[in-house]
Design a protein around this motif. Structure first.
Motif, PDB file in Angstrom:
ATOM      1  N   PHE A  57      -4.722  -3.943   1.976  1.00 13.83           N
ATOM      2  CA  PHE A  57      -4.516  -4.211   0.466  1.00 13.83           C
ATOM      3  C   PHE A  57      -3.613  -5.032   0.321  1.00 13.83           C
ATOM      4  O   PHE A  57      -2.351  -4.991   0.734  1.00 13.83           O
ATOM      5  CB  PHE A  57      -4.250  -2.672  -0.074  1.00 13.83           C
ATOM      6  CG  PHE A  57      -4.152  -2.963  -1.488  1.00 13.83           C
ATOM      7  CD1 PHE A  57      -5.004  -3.510  -2.666  1.00 13.83           C
ATOM      8  CD2 PHE A  57      -2.783  -2.742  -2.138  1.00 13.83           C
ATOM      9  CE1 PHE A  57      -4.764  -3.573  -3.794  1.00 13.83           C
ATOM     10  CE2 PHE A  57      -2.403  -2.914  -3.587  1.00 13.83           C
ATOM     11  CZ  PHE A  57      -3.546  -3.159  -4.424  1.00 13.83           C
ATOM     12  N   PRO A  68       0.589  -1.372   0.001  1.00 10.78           N
ATOM     13  CA  PRO A  68      -0.129   0.091  -0.016  1.00 10.78           C
ATOM     14  C   PRO A  68       0.837   1.395  -0.011  1.00 10.78           C
ATOM     15  O   PRO A  68       0.337   2.164  -0.536  1.00 10.78           O
ATOM     16  CB  PRO A  68      -0.984  -0.134   1.351  1.00 10.78           C
ATOM     17  CG  PRO A  68      -0.645  -1.215   1.595  1.00 10.78           C
ATOM     18  CD  PRO A  68       0.573  -2.117   1.221  1.00 10.78           C
ATOM     19  N   GLY A 103     -13.107  -6.220  -8.455  1.00 14.84           N
ATOM     20  CA  GLY A 103     -12.907  -5.659  -7.149  1.00 14.84           C
ATOM     21  C   GLY A 103     -13.448  -6.877  -5.810  1.00 14.84           C
ATOM     22  O   GLY A 103     -14.081  -7.659  -6.069  1.00 14.84           O
ATOM     23  N   THR A 138       5.030   6.026  -3.722  1.00 16.31           N
ATOM     24  CA  THR A 138       3.631   5.552  -4.730  1.00 16.31           C
ATOM     25  C   THR A 138       3.786   5.845  -6.049  1.00 16.31           C
ATOM     26  O   THR A 138       3.256   5.470  -7.061  1.00 16.31           O
ATOM     27  CB  THR A 138       2.429   6.307  -4.158  1.00 16.31           C
ATOM     28  OG1 THR A 138       2.757   7.648  -4.017  1.00 16.31           O
ATOM     29  CG2 THR A 138       2.272   5.791  -2.626  1.00 16.31           C
ATOM     30  N   ASP A 190      -9.500  -8.794  -1.310  1.00 13.85           N
ATOM     31  CA  ASP A 190      -9.776  -8.442   0.087  1.00 13.85           C
ATOM     32  C   ASP A 190     -10.246  -9.680   0.778  1.00 13.85           C
ATOM     33  O   ASP A 190     -10.105 -10.022   1.935  1.00 13.85           O
ATOM     34  CB  ASP A 190     -10.942  -7.400   0.553  1.00 13.85           C
ATOM     35  CG  ASP A 190     -10.405  -6.240  -0.104  1.00 13.85           C
ATOM     36  OD1 ASP A 190      -8.934  -6.031  -0.018  1.00 13.85           O
ATOM     37  OD2 ASP A 190     -11.018  -5.207  -0.150  1.00 13.85           O
ATOM     38  N   ARG A 223      -2.168   3.561  -6.645  1.00 13.35           N
ATOM     39  CA  ARG A 223      -3.526   3.728  -6.335  1.00 13.35           C
ATOM     40  C   ARG A 223      -4.239   3.167  -5.327  1.00 13.35           C
ATOM     41  O   ARG A 223      -5.148   4.240  -4.456  1.00 13.35           O
ATOM     42  CB  ARG A 223      -4.376   3.234  -7.556  1.00 13.35           C
ATOM     43  CG  ARG A 223      -5.837   3.786  -7.591  1.00 13.35           C
ATOM     44  CD  ARG A 223      -6.483   2.767  -8.889  1.00 13.35           C
ATOM     45  NE  ARG A 223      -7.879   2.740  -8.562  1.00 13.35           N
ATOM     46  CZ  ARG A 223      -8.687   3.647  -9.268  1.00 13.35           C
ATOM     47  NH1 ARG A 223      -8.290   4.614 -10.026  1.00 13.35           N
ATOM     48  NH2 ARG A 223     -10.028   3.749  -8.839  1.00 13.35           N
ATOM     49  N   TYR A 224      -3.780   2.256  -4.739  1.00  9.68           N
ATOM     50  CA  TYR A 224      -4.592   1.683  -3.362  1.00  9.68           C
ATOM     51  C   TYR A 224      -3.409   1.765  -2.008  1.00  9.68           C
ATOM     52  O   TYR A 224      -2.218   1.040  -2.327  1.00  9.68           O
ATOM     53  CB  TYR A 224      -4.828   0.130  -3.770  1.00  9.68           C
ATOM     54  CG  TYR A 224      -5.791   0.185  -5.002  1.00  9.68           C
ATOM     55  CD1 TYR A 224      -7.095   0.769  -4.882  1.00  9.68           C
ATOM     56  CD2 TYR A 224      -5.271  -0.313  -6.158  1.00  9.68           C
ATOM     57  CE1 TYR A 224      -7.885   0.703  -5.812  1.00  9.68           C
ATOM     58  CE2 TYR A 224      -6.249  -0.498  -7.254  1.00  9.68           C
ATOM     59  CZ  TYR A 224      -7.523  -0.046  -7.253  1.00  9.68           C
ATOM     60  OH  TYR A 224      -8.188  -0.079  -8.292  1.00  9.68           O
ATOM     61  N   HIS A 225      -3.989   2.333  -1.222  1.00  9.56           N
ATOM     62  CA  HIS A 225      -3.339   2.676  -0.085  1.00  9.56           C
ATOM     63  C   HIS A 225      -3.477   2.263   1.174  1.00  9.56           C
ATOM     64  O   HIS A 225      -3.054   2.501   2.529  1.00  9.56           O
ATOM     65  CB  HIS A 225      -2.836   4.163   0.143  1.00  9.56           C
ATOM     66  CG  HIS A 225      -2.356   4.824  -1.326  1.00  9.56           C
ATOM     67  ND1 HIS A 225      -1.348   4.190  -1.700  1.00  9.56           N
ATOM     68  CD2 HIS A 225      -2.989   5.729  -2.185  1.00  9.56           C
ATOM     69  CE1 HIS A 225      -1.130   4.935  -3.083  1.00  9.56           C
ATOM     70  NE2 HIS A 225      -2.270   5.629  -3.110  1.00  9.56           N
ATOM     71  N   TYR A 226      -4.792   1.523   1.096  1.00 10.15           N
ATOM     72  CA  TYR A 226      -5.329   1.064   2.594  1.00 10.15           C
ATOM     73  C   TYR A 226      -4.561  -0.358   2.963  1.00 10.15           C
ATOM     74  O   TYR A 226      -3.956  -0.878   2.654  1.00 10.15           O
ATOM     75  CB  TYR A 226      -6.835   0.540   2.568  1.00 10.15           C
ATOM     76  CG  TYR A 226      -7.217  -0.427   1.565  1.00 10.15           C
ATOM     77  CD1 TYR A 226      -7.488  -0.114   0.236  1.00 10.15           C
ATOM     78  CD2 TYR A 226      -7.390  -1.777   1.748  1.00 10.15           C
ATOM     79  CE1 TYR A 226      -7.958  -1.070  -0.639  1.00 10.15           C
ATOM     80  CE2 TYR A 226      -7.668  -2.944   1.041  1.00 10.15           C
ATOM     81  CZ  TYR A 226      -7.943  -2.499  -0.387  1.00 10.15           C
ATOM     82  OH  TYR A 226      -8.463  -3.494  -1.216  1.00 10.15           O
ATOM     83  N   HIS A 256       2.039   1.250  -4.101  1.00  7.92           N
ATOM     84  CA  HIS A 256       1.292   1.178  -5.535  1.00  7.92           C
ATOM     85  C   HIS A 256       0.619   2.527  -5.367  1.00  7.92           C
ATOM     86  O   HIS A 256       0.429   3.221  -4.589  1.00  7.92           O
ATOM     87  CB  HIS A 256      -0.096   0.286  -4.711  1.00  7.92           C
ATOM     88  CG  HIS A 256      -0.848  -0.198  -5.804  1.00  7.92           C
ATOM     89  ND1 HIS A 256      -1.811   0.754  -6.378  1.00  7.92           N
ATOM     90  CD2 HIS A 256      -1.044  -1.390  -6.700  1.00  7.92           C
ATOM     91  CE1 HIS A 256      -2.402   0.035  -7.520  1.00  7.92           C
ATOM     92  NE2 HIS A 256      -2.023  -1.215  -7.679  1.00  7.92           N
TER      93      HIS A 256
END
Ligand code: UDP
Ligand code: MN
Length: 274
Positions: A171, A160, A197, A224, A201, A165-168, A163
């Motif tokens: 992830f 995260p 999607g 990132t 997860d 785009r995705y930082h949670y 990456h």
């Protein structure tokens, strides 16, 4: 429906690299339209073909391991043209034994990334002792990123904090390395995720339940913006976000019914190139 055009063009110029293209339908049904209820029934029946025995080609004897790079694929030919030589050179520089598996979904159903990864796992040679679940449009740019054997637990290359785009924090999509026994332990990925999607997860929930810790790269000087190149124009490559029937409900829960052991698919053809 065959979307991948002129694959032979792509396959020239790979030298020793063995690249395998699988044309797969998941599951094989006569349904032309997406019918999520139909899919659910289909994927819970168990009829899958067994593991193939491929020739063991190891370019680097000092590397005791070999990675199967599983690329879930449909209609991303331009990305593949850039990705395949890039990753091949990147891993050769690291002296890593590797083998590319392009799992091309050729039915008319909605894209099912998770099922294609299950198919890739089953179809990849057992000479590969770990897999990389790899997006075709994410290119590692920092040479310090390693694709090493994930001894202690899954290794999330596209972390995260790296990456684009995705930082949670939970992830684990993009690029994830998993050793074969861990992939089997969690029964692969759910087959219930159609369209874009959340399948990654759900996979995270499986790892957590199995008490598998996810490791990530540390101490990189890139961030990132410059660790990966994401070849993805969202106006051209639209994400299929539609939620039909009870998909909204299903995709929020850990799936205990489907996975590697229940995947049903048909291998239409297989092309191999060096
Ligand atoms: N993908 C594909 N065809 C599609 C949708 C997805 O080949 O129609 C594959 C491709 O490998 C892609 C990955 O699934 O990199 C993840 O999808 P996407 O890039 O849309 O997800 P993102 O991570 O950008 O949200
Ligand atoms: Mn993308």
């Amino acid at each position: 429906m065959l979307r991948l055009r002129r694959p032979t063009t792509l396959l020239w110029g790979f030298g020793l690299c063995l690249l395998l293209l699988f044309y797969v339908t998941v599951p094989s049904t006569n349904t032309d339209q997406c019918d999520c209820r139909g899919h659910q029934r289909a994927v819970t029946s168990s009829a899958f073909i067994g593991q193939s025995q491929q020739e063991d080609i190891r370019s680097y004897p000092n590397d005791k391991h070999k990675m199967a790079i599983l690329i879930p694929f449909r209609d991303r030919f331009e990305e593949l043209l850039e990705f395949a030589p890039h990753i091949h050179n990147f891993l050769n520089t690291q002296h890593k034994n590797h083998h590319l598996y392009i799992i091309n979904q050729v039915d008319g159903l909605r894209f099912n990334r998770a099922s294609l990864l299950n198919v890739g796992f089953l179809e990849s040679g057992i000479d590969c002792d770990y897999v990389a679940m790899h997006d075709v449009d994410l290119l590692p740019m920092n040479a310090a990123l390693t694709y090493q054997y994930p001894h202690d637990g899954p290794y999330h290359v596209a972390a995260p904090h790296l990456h684009p785009r995705y930082h949670y924090p939970t992830f684990i999509g993009g690029i994830l390395l998993v050793k074969r026994e861990h992939f089997r332990k969690v029964d692969g990925l759910s087959n219930k995720y159609w369209g874009w999607g959340l399948e990654d997860d759900e996979f995270f929930a499986r790892l957590k339940e199995a008490k598998l810790e996810v490791f990530r790269p540390g101490n990189l000087t890139s961030g990132t913006k410059d660790t990966f190149k994401h070849i993805h124009d969202r106006r051209v490559r639209r994400r299929d976000m539609i939620k039909c029937y009870n998909q909204q409900e299903i995709t929020r829960h850990r799936d205990r019914q489907t996975g590697l052991s229940t995947i049903r698919y048909r291998l239409q053809s297989k092309k191999e190139a060096r």
